[in-house]
Design a protein around this motif. Structure first.
Motif, PDB file in Angstrom:
ATOM      1  N   ILE A 152       0.826  -1.219   0.000  1.00 41.03           N
ATOM      2  CA  ILE A 152       0.000   0.000   0.000  1.00 41.03           C
ATOM      3  C   ILE A 152       0.855   1.262   0.000  1.00 41.03           C
ATOM      4  N   LEU A 153       2.033   1.214   0.631  1.00 40.38           N
ATOM      5  CA  LEU A 153       2.879   2.414   0.644  1.00 40.38           C
ATOM      6  C   LEU A 153       3.494   2.666  -0.727  1.00 40.38           C
ATOM      7  N   ASP A 189       8.206  -5.265  -7.978  1.00 41.22           N
ATOM      8  CA  ASP A 189       7.938  -6.109  -6.809  1.00 41.22           C
ATOM      9  C   ASP A 189       8.424  -7.522  -7.070  1.00 41.22           C
ATOM     10  N   GLU A 190       8.883  -8.165  -5.994  1.00 46.25           N
ATOM     11  CA  GLU A 190       9.392  -9.535  -6.181  1.00 46.25           C
ATOM     12  C   GLU A 190       8.260 -10.527  -6.416  1.00 46.25           C
ATOM     13  N   ASN A 221       1.387  -8.493  -1.551  1.00 51.66           N
ATOM     14  CA  ASN A 221       1.471  -9.905  -1.147  1.00 51.66           C
ATOM     15  C   ASN A 221       1.976 -10.082   0.281  1.00 51.66           C
ATOM     16  N   ARG A 222       2.310  -9.009   0.972  1.00 52.90           N
ATOM     17  CA  ARG A 222       2.858  -9.152   2.338  1.00 52.90           C
ATOM     18  C   ARG A 222       1.933  -8.490   3.369  1.00 52.90           C
ATOM     19  N   THR A 266       0.413  -5.778   3.610  1.00 58.51           N
ATOM     20  CA  THR A 266      -0.812  -5.167   3.064  1.00 58.51           C
ATOM     21  C   THR A 266      -1.897  -6.226   2.867  1.00 58.51           C
ATOM     22  N   GLY A 303      -2.235  -8.983   4.733  1.00 61.96           N
ATOM     23  CA  GLY A 303      -2.694  -9.567   6.015  1.00 61.96           C
ATOM     24  C   GLY A 303      -3.095  -8.521   7.040  1.00 61.96           C
ATOM     25  N   SER A 304      -3.504  -7.339   6.569  1.00 62.76           N
ATOM     26  CA  SER A 304      -3.762  -6.211   7.469  1.00 62.76           C
ATOM     27  C   SER A 304      -5.222  -6.137   7.875  1.00 62.76           C
ATOM     28  N   TRP A 341      -7.755  -0.860   9.507  1.00 61.40           N
ATOM     29  CA  TRP A 341      -8.434   0.209  10.265  1.00 61.40           C
ATOM     30  C   TRP A 341      -7.669   1.518  10.094  1.00 61.40           C
ATOM     31  N   VAL A 346      14.409  -7.222  -6.370  1.00 58.17           N
ATOM     32  CA  VAL A 346      15.564  -6.324  -6.378  1.00 58.17           C
ATOM     33  C   VAL A 346      16.655  -6.953  -5.509  1.00 58.17           C
ATOM     34  N   PHE A 384      -6.580  -5.337  16.458  1.00 56.82           N
ATOM     35  CA  PHE A 384      -6.464  -5.019  15.031  1.00 56.82           C
ATOM     36  C   PHE A 384      -5.116  -5.460  14.457  1.00 56.82           C
ATOM     37  N   THR A 413       6.786   1.532   7.858  1.00 60.13           N
ATOM     38  CA  THR A 413       6.015   1.870   9.059  1.00 60.13           C
ATOM     39  C   THR A 413       4.961   0.820   9.364  1.00 60.13           C
ATOM     40  N   SER A 466       1.014   0.747  10.790  1.00 56.88           N
ATOM     41  CA  SER A 466      -0.088   1.676  10.486  1.00 56.88           C
ATOM     42  C   SER A 466       0.042   2.255   9.090  1.00 56.88           C
ATOM     43  N   GLY A 467       0.603   1.464   8.205  1.00 56.12           N
ATOM     44  CA  GLY A 467       0.797   1.923   6.837  1.00 56.12           C
ATOM     45  C   GLY A 467      -0.513   2.146   6.098  1.00 56.12           C
ATOM     46  N   THR A 516      -3.353   3.416   7.585  1.00 58.28           N
ATOM     47  CA  THR A 516      -3.756   4.753   8.038  1.00 58.28           C
ATOM     48  C   THR A 516      -2.902   5.830   7.367  1.00 58.28           C
TER      49      THR A 516
HETATM   50  C1  LIG Z   1      -1.993  -8.373  11.185  1.00 64.74           C
HETATM   51  C2  LIG Z   1      -1.798  -6.935  10.779  1.00 64.74           C
HETATM   52  C3  LIG Z   1      -2.785  -5.992  11.080  1.00 64.74           C
HETATM   53  C4  LIG Z   1      -2.582  -4.653  10.739  1.00 64.74           C
HETATM   54  N1  LIG Z   1      -3.586  -3.759  10.994  1.00 64.74           N
HETATM   55  C5  LIG Z   1      -3.452  -2.474  10.606  1.00 64.74           C
HETATM   56  C6  LIG Z   1      -4.517  -1.549  10.786  1.00 64.74           C
HETATM   57  O1  LIG Z   1      -5.605  -1.911  11.239  1.00 64.74           O
HETATM   58  N2  LIG Z   1      -4.320  -0.264  10.405  1.00 64.74           N
HETATM   59  C7  LIG Z   1      -3.142   0.163   9.842  1.00 64.74           C
HETATM   60  O2  LIG Z   1      -3.022   1.348   9.521  1.00 64.74           O
HETATM   61  N3  LIG Z   1      -2.116  -0.701   9.657  1.00 64.74           N
HETATM   62  C8  LIG Z   1      -2.254  -2.009  10.014  1.00 64.74           C
HETATM   63  N4  LIG Z   1      -1.239  -2.895   9.807  1.00 64.74           N
HETATM   64  C9  LIG Z   1       0.008  -2.410   9.236  1.00 64.74           C
HETATM   65  C10 LIG Z   1      -0.090  -2.211   7.732  1.00 64.74           C
HETATM   66  O3  LIG Z   1      -0.749  -3.298   7.149  1.00 64.74           O
HETATM   67  C11 LIG Z   1       1.323  -2.077   7.174  1.00 64.74           C
HETATM   68  O4  LIG Z   1       1.953  -0.975   7.801  1.00 64.74           O
HETATM   69  C12 LIG Z   1       1.298  -1.842   5.664  1.00 64.74           C
HETATM   70  O5  LIG Z   1       0.582  -2.848   5.003  1.00 64.74           O
HETATM   71  C13 LIG Z   1       2.726  -1.797   5.152  1.00 64.74           C
HETATM   72  O6  LIG Z   1       2.669  -1.656   3.768  1.00 64.74           O
HETATM   73  P1  LIG Z   1       4.007  -1.631   2.915  1.00 64.74           P
HETATM   74  O7  LIG Z   1       3.592  -1.277   1.535  1.00 64.74           O
HETATM   75  O8  LIG Z   1       4.994  -0.757   3.587  1.00 64.74           O
HETATM   76  O9  LIG Z   1       4.624  -3.099   3.042  1.00 64.74           O
HETATM   77  P2  LIG Z   1       4.166  -4.508   2.432  1.00 64.74           P
HETATM   78  O10 LIG Z   1       2.708  -4.586   2.258  1.00 64.74           O
HETATM   79  O11 LIG Z   1       4.812  -5.546   3.288  1.00 64.74           O
HETATM   80  O12 LIG Z   1       4.791  -4.505   0.991  1.00 64.74           O
HETATM   81  C14 LIG Z   1       6.162  -4.678   0.775  1.00 64.74           C
HETATM   82  C15 LIG Z   1       6.332  -5.159  -0.647  1.00 64.74           C
HETATM   83  O13 LIG Z   1       7.730  -5.180  -0.941  1.00 64.74           O
HETATM   84  C16 LIG Z   1       7.986  -6.296  -1.751  1.00 64.74           C
HETATM   85  N5  LIG Z   1       9.417  -6.623  -1.629  1.00 64.74           N
HETATM   86  C17 LIG Z   1      10.100  -6.954  -0.513  1.00 64.74           C
HETATM   87  N6  LIG Z   1      11.408  -7.157  -0.796  1.00 64.74           N
HETATM   88  C18 LIG Z   1      11.548  -6.928  -2.124  1.00 64.74           C
HETATM   89  C19 LIG Z   1      12.660  -6.961  -3.022  1.00 64.74           C
HETATM   90  N7  LIG Z   1      13.898  -7.271  -2.617  1.00 64.74           N
HETATM   91  N8  LIG Z   1      12.433  -6.691  -4.335  1.00 64.74           N
HETATM   92  C20 LIG Z   1      11.203  -6.357  -4.785  1.00 64.74           C
HETATM   93  N9  LIG Z   1      10.129  -6.308  -3.968  1.00 64.74           N
HETATM   94  C21 LIG Z   1      10.277  -6.583  -2.663  1.00 64.74           C
HETATM   95  C22 LIG Z   1       7.069  -7.378  -1.220  1.00 64.74           C
HETATM   96  O14 LIG Z   1       6.841  -8.381  -2.186  1.00 64.74           O
HETATM   97  C23 LIG Z   1       5.821  -6.571  -0.874  1.00 64.74           C
HETATM   98  O15 LIG Z   1       4.884  -6.548  -1.932  1.00 64.74           O
HETATM   99  C24 LIG Z   1      -1.402  -4.249  10.094  1.00 64.74           C
HETATM  100  C25 LIG Z   1      -0.437  -5.199   9.754  1.00 64.74           C
HETATM  101  C26 LIG Z   1      -0.626  -6.534  10.067  1.00 64.74           C
HETATM  102  C27 LIG Z   1       0.392  -7.552   9.663  1.00 64.74           C
END
Ligand SMILES: Cc1cc2nc3c(=O)[nH]c(=O)nc-3n(C[C@H](O)[C@H](O)[C@H](O)COP(=O)(O)OP(=O)(O)OC[C@H]3O[C@@H](n4cnc5c(N)ncnc54)[C@H](O)[C@@H]3O)c2cc1C
Length: 373
Positions: A30-31, A50-51, A56-57, A59, A61-62, A65, A185, A273, A337, A339-340, A342
């Motif tokens: 999502i970020l 993306d790998e 798939n990570r 985001t 399993g979130s 909220w 990457v 949450f 982060t 709370s990504g 939010t």
């Molecule tokens: C159980 C749970 C509940 C949560 N509840 C909330 C909530 O209610 N409210 C809220 O605000 N936040 C919540 N969060 C936190 C929020 O989901 C995360 O902060 C947010 O999803 C992070 O997004 P991201 O894009 O930074 O990371 P990710 O979604 O982890 O994405 C990272 C991406 O990087 C890619 N990647 C990694 N390494 C490489 C590489 N070497 N080369 C290419 N690609 C790569 C992965 O494939 C992945 O797609 C929760 C998290 C969890 C696990």
């Protein structure tokens, strides 16, 4: 445009950087999706890598909220609130985004604390009402045991985080962004001391700037290039149920259960949450959560577990976001982060502005990755 009331030129920003740079965003959660969307809007050429497939990570399993519930930490509370306001703006801009602002009904605090908490939320700018048991029963008639009091936070909402990431990427691609999936990457490439691209199995992708939004993988990738980002990525277990008839529009957060109902009727439910640490055993946790769920709503009827997810939360060790250009690695930006969900609009819009303008957004200062240097 973000609040630019106090912007300063970024010292390591190259004088030659044009306002239409090619920016490589590594990570399509999502970020990454939010940053890519806002970068394209700001005029940048964008490649998202993306790998795997998008979202798939964490985001995937979130809980999703969108909230500001830490009024004691005034700065962070305001940062989250600002992001909630931007969520409302983003939804107006892209009406099909899977985000809903039904508000939160919260009764996690003991009765003697709940009033002070409601006042702190409300006075801090997160409109909150304290409701009586009768009012709660009227608003949420399916609750089996309405609590004595609860706080309604009407500005808050809930997102389908994977759906949001896909929709933002789709919108970015519609404006010229390129998405490369299944491209891990392996390393950064350099032009002198400046980051000049990324290495994927098929070769090198060159860019003017790289943004790392790789969630829990970020610390290892930065460590390969000499920067230590301490992280504490705890796992959390959440359950998705089979669909049930309409129960509620709100996010319901009690001391024992957090739950909301998706548009398809399924419930997303956990003890918290952030999900439960699965180390005690997934089966035991699932049995406990489902028992609590049956007691939570009256006449819930047959409902089963459709899916469970255990994902790690990307969490810098001091639990605040780590954002901005990485010290010693000019041209490399990071956004990691908890709370990504939010914070996605606030971080996406602010970092896109910084990268394309060469100016710093004041609101990000407390959360800069510099603090770990
Ligand atoms: C159980 C749970 C509940 C949560 N509840 C909330 C909530 O209610 N409210 C809220 O605000 N936040 C919540 N969060 C936190 C929020 O989901 C995360 O902060 C947010 O999803 C992070 O997004 P991201 O894009 O930074 O990371 P990710 O979604 O982890 O994405 C990272 C991406 O990087 C890619 N990647 C990694 N390494 C490489 C590489 N070497 N080369 C290419 N690609 C790569 C992965 O494939 C992945 O797609 C929760 C998290 C969890 C696990």
């Amino acid at each position: 445009m973000p609040d630019t009331s106090c912007v300063v030129r970024i010292s390591a920003y190259p004088e030659t950087m044009n306002t239409h740079p090619h920016v490589i965003v590594v990570g399509a959660g999502i970020l990454g999706a939010s940053i890519a969307y806002h970068l394209v809007k700001a005029g940048a050429k964008v490649t998202v890598v993306d790998e795997g497939k998008p979202a798939n990570r964490a985001t995937h399993g979130s809980f999703g909220w969108i909230n500001a519930h830490s009024p004691e930490d005034v700065g962070y509370f305001q940062f989250r609130l600002e992001s909630i306001r931007r969520w409302h703006k983003l939804k107006a801009e892209l009406p099909a985004l899977p985000v809903r602002f039904g508000g939160t009904l919260n009764w996690e605090d003991p009765p003697e604390k709940i009033e002070a908490f409601q006042r702190a939320l409300d006075e801090g700018g997160n409109p909150a009402r304290l409701l009586s048991s009768d009012e709660i029963a009227t608003l949420e008639p399916r609750l089996a045991e309405p609590p004595a009091r609860a706080i309604e936070a009407a500005l808050e909402g809930v997102a389908d985080p994977a759906g949001i990431a896909e929709a933002l990427l789709f919108a970015a691609i519609g404006k010229g962004a390129v998405l490369r999936t299944n491209a891990r990457v392996e390393a950064l490439t350099f032009d002198g001391k400046r980051v000049a691209g990324v290495e994927v199995p098929e070769g090198i992708i060159e860019g003017d700037a790289v943004v790392m939004t790789t969630g829990t993988a970020t610390a290892a990738l930065l460590a390969d290039h000499g920067f230590t980002l301490p992280m504490d990525n705890a796992p959390g277990l959440l359950i998705t149920t089979t669909p049930v008839p309409p129960l509620t529009e709100r996010i319901l957060t009690s001391l024992k259960l957090h739950v909301w109902q998706k548009d398809d009727g399924t419930l997303l439910v956990g003890e918290d949450f952030g999900g439960t640490d699965p180390s005690e055993g997934v089966d035991a946790i699932c049995a406990r959560v489902m028992e609590r769920l049956q007691a939570f709503f009256s006449d819930l009827g047959p409902v089963e577990i459709a899916a469970t997810s255990v994902m790690r939360r990307p969490m810098p060790a001091d639990s605040y976001p780590a954002l901005g250009q990485v010290p010693g690695l000019n041209g490399l930006w990071v956004a990691v982060t908890h709370s990504g969900v939010t914070l996605a609009p606030m971080i996406g819009e602010s970092l896109a502005y910084e990268i394309t303008s060469g100016k710093m957004v004041k609101a990000l200062h407390p959360y800069r990755v510099h603090r770990f240097a």
